[in-house]
Design an enzyme around this catalytic site. Structure first.
Site, PDB file in Angstrom:
ATOM      1  N   SER A 177      -6.760  43.299  69.935  1.00 16.41           N
ATOM      2  CA  SER A 177      -8.180  43.601  70.092  1.00 16.41           C
ATOM      3  C   SER A 177      -8.929  42.283  70.191  1.00 16.41           C
ATOM      4  O   SER A 177      -8.465  41.252  69.683  1.00 16.41           O
ATOM      5  CB  SER A 177      -8.695  44.385  68.876  1.00 16.41           C
ATOM      6  OG  SER A 177     -10.117  44.463  68.871  1.00 16.41           O
ATOM      7  N   TYR A 219     -10.910  45.218  59.580  1.00  8.99           N
ATOM      8  CA  TYR A 219     -10.261  45.396  60.886  1.00  8.99           C
ATOM      9  C   TYR A 219     -10.043  44.049  61.556  1.00  8.99           C
ATOM     10  O   TYR A 219      -8.975  43.788  62.127  1.00  8.99           O
ATOM     11  CB  TYR A 219     -11.124  46.304  61.754  1.00  8.99           C
ATOM     12  CG  TYR A 219     -10.548  46.596  63.123  1.00  8.99           C
ATOM     13  CD1 TYR A 219      -9.316  47.235  63.254  1.00  8.99           C
ATOM     14  CD2 TYR A 219     -11.245  46.257  64.273  1.00  8.99           C
ATOM     15  CE1 TYR A 219      -8.797  47.516  64.507  1.00  8.99           C
ATOM     16  CE2 TYR A 219     -10.732  46.534  65.528  1.00  8.99           C
ATOM     17  CZ  TYR A 219      -9.501  47.171  65.639  1.00  8.99           C
ATOM     18  OH  TYR A 219      -8.990  47.452  66.894  1.00  8.99           O
TER      19      TYR A 219
END
Length: 256
Positions: A141, A154
């Site tokens: 990501s 995250y």
């Protein structure tokens, strides 16, 4: 440059029950791979395997939790061949600031985003090396390359994913295995933000509010298949892909 997929080549896709994983499985199957679909939700991947088989492709489903090392090892032992591993399983939980973050959420994100990749890669690496032309692809990501408020858990997990991938590439130099990282930015899938916010559909929808064209799962799947089908001497170390409306993790154009 073009590359052909050798007959019988097998691609394993984790997190194949929805979103990027399912889209990648469809595109890999269409490209000529025998696709092994893995995810926790057996009914989802079995339906996808049936869909792909009905279309004339080779696909099988295997229910698997990538955080369960014993199950991963048993899965690896069941494979006769593996040429490509797409480490796609992952996810985010919550958007709390560090001061209020739930350690249980942080632990769960680390388990799937980092240890899940570790389990699958370690278990399948002997087969990938034995293939003579293996590929480990990790879907990380842009969160693994920059921080943003509320993303601490995250972001930390995806930084771990990136570090694992970059280290693996260094350690496998000289082996017949490529190591590729795809880092997507804003992707509108049916479940990512919904899962992040505990099923709160209204809050999930606000993530994409006003963004004319966020990426789709198929956009990311397209980059996955492009990278793995390059000639074997070509390694795409890192491919960052965002929608045009997203300049960075913290700068997004939203239309009124």
């Amino acid at each position: 440059m073009t590359s052909t997929v050798a007959r019988g080549s097998t691609a394993v896709v984790t997190g194949a029950s929805s979103g990027i994983g399912a889209a990648a499985a469809r595109r890999l199957a269409a490209a000529g791979y025998r696709v092994v679909l893995t995810a926790r939700r057996a009914e989802r991947i079995e339906a996808l395997a049936q869909e792909l088989s009905a279309a004339g492709h080779a696909a099988v489903a295997y229910a698997l939790d990538v955080t369960d090392r014993a199950a991963v090892d048993a899965f690896a032992a069941s494979l006769e061949r593996v040429d490509v591993l797409v480490n796609n399983a992952g996810g985010a939980l919550g958007l709390d600031p560090v001061a209020q973050g739930d350690p249980a959420d942080w632990r769960a994100m680390y388990e799937v985003n980092v240890l899940g990749v570790l389990h699958m890669t370690q278990a399948l690496l002997p087969g990938l090396i034995a293939s003579g032309a293996g590929t480990v692809l990790v879907v990380s990501s842009t969160a693994g390359h920059g921080t943003y408020e509320g993303g601490g858990g995250y972001v930390a997990a995806k930084h771990g994913t990136h570090a694992l991938t970059e280290t693996l590439r260094l350690e496998l130099v000289g082996e017949p295995v490529r190591v590729i990282e795809i880092a997507p930015g804003m992707v509108a899938t049916e479940e990512f933000s919904l899962n992040r916010f505990g099923g709160d559909a209204e809050r999930a929808a606000r993530v994409y509010a006003g963004v004319a064209q966020p990426l789709t799962a198929d956009d990311v799947a397209d980059t996955i298949v492009w990278t793995v089908t390059r000639p074997q001497h070509v390694n795409v170390d890192l491919l960052v892909v965002r929608p045009r409306a997203q300049g960075s993790n913290t700068k997004v154009h939203r239309e009124s």
